[in-house]
Design a protein around this motif. Structure first.
Motif, short mmCIF file in Angstrom:
data_model
loop_
_atom_site.label_atom_id
_atom_site.label_comp_id
_atom_site.label_asym_id
_atom_site.label_seq_id
_atom_site.Cartn_x
_atom_site.Cartn_y
_atom_site.Cartn_z
N CYS A 159 4.02 0.77 -3.36
CA CYS A 159 3.48 0.64 -4.67
C CYS A 159 1.96 1.30 -4.78
CB CYS A 159 3.35 -1.04 -4.89
SG CYS A 159 4.94 -1.70 -4.70
N GLY A 160 1.09 1.22 -3.79
CA GLY A 160 -0.08 1.60 -4.06
C GLY A 160 -0.33 3.09 -4.25
N ARG A 170 0.84 4.29 -7.38
CA ARG A 170 -0.26 4.34 -8.54
C ARG A 170 -1.24 4.94 -8.14
NH1 ARG A 170 -2.65 -0.55 -8.66
NH2 ARG A 170 -2.30 -1.05 -6.59
N HIS A 191 0.81 -1.23 -0.06
CA HIS A 191 -0.16 0.12 0.05
C HIS A 191 0.92 1.23 0.00
CE1 HIS A 191 -3.93 -1.72 0.25
NE2 HIS A 191 -3.60 -2.39 1.39
N SER A 222 -3.49 4.92 -5.77
CA SER A 222 -4.87 4.39 -5.29
C SER A 222 -5.25 4.85 -4.11
CB SER A 222 -4.34 2.77 -5.10
OG SER A 222 -5.22 2.35 -4.28
N LEU A 223 -6.29 5.23 -4.31
CA LEU A 223 -7.23 5.91 -2.88
C LEU A 223 -7.11 4.84 -1.98
CD1 LEU A 223 -8.79 8.06 -1.63
CD2 LEU A 223 -10.86 7.33 -2.77
N ARG A 224 -7.60 3.39 -2.20
CA ARG A 224 -7.65 2.68 -1.31
C ARG A 224 -6.34 2.47 -0.52
NH1 ARG A 224 -6.76 -3.21 -2.78
NH2 ARG A 224 -7.02 -4.32 -0.75
N SER A 225 -5.30 2.55 -1.14
CA SER A 225 -3.85 2.31 -0.58
C SER A 225 -3.60 3.79 0.12
CB SER A 225 -2.91 2.23 -1.68
OG SER A 225 -2.77 0.77 -2.07
#
Length: 146
Positions: A111-112, A115, A108, A117-120
Protein backbone atom coordinates in the motif's frame (compact mmCIF):
# COMPACT_ATOMS: atom_id res chain seq x y z
CA UNK A 1 19.54 -23.26 -3.40
CA UNK A 2 17.58 -24.95 -6.18
CA UNK A 3 14.92 -23.19 -8.26
CA UNK A 4 12.43 -25.53 -9.89
CA UNK A 5 11.94 -23.58 -13.14
CA UNK A 6 9.51 -26.09 -14.74
CA UNK A 7 7.19 -25.58 -11.75
CA UNK A 8 7.33 -21.76 -12.08
CA UNK A 9 3.80 -20.47 -12.55
CA UNK A 10 3.84 -16.86 -13.76
CA UNK A 11 0.09 -16.72 -14.47
CA UNK A 12 -0.96 -17.75 -10.98
CA UNK A 13 1.63 -15.33 -9.53
CA UNK A 14 0.23 -12.54 -11.71
CA UNK A 15 -3.32 -13.40 -10.66
CA UNK A 16 -2.31 -13.45 -7.00
CA UNK A 17 -0.60 -10.07 -7.29
CA UNK A 18 -3.64 -8.62 -9.05
CA UNK A 19 -5.93 -9.93 -6.31
CA UNK A 20 -3.70 -8.42 -3.61
CA UNK A 21 -3.75 -5.07 -5.42
CA UNK A 22 -7.50 -5.22 -5.96
CA UNK A 23 -8.30 -6.15 -2.37
CA UNK A 24 -6.02 -3.49 -0.90
CA UNK A 25 -7.48 -0.88 -3.29
CA UNK A 26 -11.04 -1.83 -2.38
CA UNK A 27 -10.16 -1.76 1.31
CA UNK A 28 -8.76 1.79 1.16
CA UNK A 29 -11.73 2.98 -0.92
CA UNK A 30 -14.26 1.42 1.44
CA UNK A 31 -12.55 2.23 4.75
CA UNK A 32 -10.27 5.18 4.11
CA UNK A 33 -7.26 3.34 5.55
CA UNK A 34 -4.58 1.09 4.15
CA UNK A 35 -4.75 -2.68 4.39
CA UNK A 36 -1.72 -3.21 6.61
CA UNK A 37 -2.17 -6.67 8.07
CA UNK A 38 -0.27 -6.02 11.32
CA UNK A 39 -2.29 -2.84 11.92
CA UNK A 40 -5.58 -4.60 11.12
CA UNK A 41 -4.79 -7.49 13.44
CA UNK A 42 -3.56 -5.18 16.19
CA UNK A 43 -6.66 -2.98 16.06
CA UNK A 44 -8.92 -6.04 15.94
CA UNK A 45 -7.27 -7.56 19.01
CA UNK A 46 -7.33 -4.25 20.90
CA UNK A 47 -10.93 -3.58 19.82
CA UNK A 48 -9.96 -0.13 18.51
CA UNK A 49 -12.43 2.10 16.68
CA UNK A 50 -15.16 0.85 14.35
CA UNK A 51 -15.07 -1.43 11.38
CA UNK A 52 -14.43 -4.60 13.33
CA UNK A 53 -16.56 -6.60 10.91
CA UNK A 54 -14.65 -5.48 7.82
CA UNK A 55 -11.31 -6.08 9.51
CA UNK A 56 -12.33 -9.53 10.68
CA UNK A 57 -13.65 -10.47 7.22
CA UNK A 58 -10.47 -9.21 5.53
CA UNK A 59 -8.28 -11.26 7.88
CA UNK A 60 -10.58 -14.27 7.55
CA UNK A 61 -10.15 -14.04 3.79
CA UNK A 62 -6.39 -14.21 4.28
CA UNK A 63 -6.77 -17.38 6.33
CA UNK A 64 -9.31 -19.05 4.06
CA UNK A 65 -7.62 -18.28 0.72
CA UNK A 66 -4.93 -20.97 1.05
CA UNK A 67 -7.57 -23.52 2.02
CA UNK A 68 -9.60 -22.61 -1.07
CA UNK A 69 -6.47 -22.91 -3.22
CA UNK A 70 -5.73 -26.38 -1.83
CA UNK A 71 -9.34 -27.43 -2.44
CA UNK A 72 -9.17 -26.36 -6.10
CA UNK A 73 -5.63 -27.40 -7.03
CA UNK A 74 -2.65 -29.41 -5.93
CA UNK A 75 -0.83 -27.95 -2.96
CA UNK A 76 2.89 -27.33 -3.35
CA UNK A 77 5.34 -29.15 -1.13
CA UNK A 78 6.20 -27.10 1.94
CA UNK A 79 9.66 -27.50 3.46
CA UNK A 80 10.64 -25.63 6.59
CA UNK A 81 14.38 -25.90 7.10
CA UNK A 82 14.58 -24.81 10.72
CA UNK A 83 13.48 -26.03 14.10
CA UNK A 84 10.96 -24.65 16.57
CA UNK A 85 13.52 -22.26 18.06
CA UNK A 86 14.12 -20.68 14.65
CA UNK A 87 10.40 -20.36 13.94
CA UNK A 88 9.68 -18.80 17.33
CA UNK A 89 12.57 -16.37 16.99
CA UNK A 90 11.47 -15.43 13.47
CA UNK A 91 7.92 -14.77 14.62
CA UNK A 92 9.09 -12.69 17.54
CA UNK A 93 11.46 -10.64 15.40
CA UNK A 94 8.80 -10.03 12.75
CA UNK A 95 6.34 -8.90 15.43
CA UNK A 96 8.86 -6.54 17.02
CA UNK A 97 9.91 -5.26 13.61
CA UNK A 98 6.35 -4.42 12.56
CA UNK A 99 5.85 -2.43 15.76
CA UNK A 100 9.17 -0.59 15.40
CA UNK A 101 8.58 0.09 11.71
CA UNK A 102 4.94 1.11 12.22
CA UNK A 103 3.80 -1.45 9.69
CA UNK A 104 4.57 -4.58 7.75
CA UNK A 105 5.12 -5.69 4.17
CA UNK A 106 1.48 -5.24 3.25
CA UNK A 107 1.21 -1.79 4.76
CA UNK A 108 4.53 -0.39 3.59
CA UNK A 109 5.48 -2.69 0.70
CA UNK A 110 2.12 -2.97 -1.03
CA UNK A 111 0.00 0.00 0.00
CA UNK A 112 2.70 2.52 0.93
CA UNK A 113 4.79 2.04 -2.20
CA UNK A 114 1.67 2.23 -4.36
CA UNK A 115 0.98 5.65 -2.77
CA UNK A 116 4.60 6.68 -3.48
CA UNK A 117 5.31 7.13 0.24
CA UNK A 118 8.97 7.89 0.93
CA UNK A 119 8.54 6.59 4.49
CA UNK A 120 7.26 3.27 3.12
CA UNK A 121 10.13 3.07 0.63
CA UNK A 122 12.67 3.49 3.44
CA UNK A 123 10.82 0.96 5.63
CA UNK A 124 10.62 -1.58 2.78
CA UNK A 125 14.30 -1.18 1.96
CA UNK A 126 15.15 -1.64 5.67
CA UNK A 127 13.14 -4.80 6.19
CA UNK A 128 14.28 -6.32 2.88
CA UNK A 129 17.95 -5.60 3.71
CA UNK A 130 17.47 -6.99 7.22
CA UNK A 131 15.85 -10.13 5.80
CA UNK A 132 18.68 -10.66 3.33
CA UNK A 133 21.30 -10.09 6.02
CA UNK A 134 19.54 -12.43 8.47
CA UNK A 135 19.26 -15.20 5.88
CA UNK A 136 22.92 -14.80 4.94
CA UNK A 137 24.13 -14.90 8.55
CA UNK A 138 21.94 -17.88 9.49
CA UNK A 139 22.73 -19.94 6.41
CA UNK A 140 26.34 -19.09 5.67
CA UNK A 141 27.93 -17.87 8.89
CA UNK A 142 26.05 -19.93 11.48
CA UNK A 143 25.34 -22.88 9.18
CA UNK A 144 21.62 -22.96 9.95
CA UNK A 145 22.21 -23.42 13.68
CA UNK A 146 18.64 -22.48 14.60
Amino acid sequence: MYIDWPAFTPWSALAGGALIGLSSSLFILANGRIAGISGLLGSLLQREDGGLGEKALFLLGLLLSPLLWVALSEAPEVRIETGWAGLLMAGLLVGVGTRLGSGCTSGHGVCGLARLSLRSLVATLCFMATGFLTAFVLRHLLGGAL
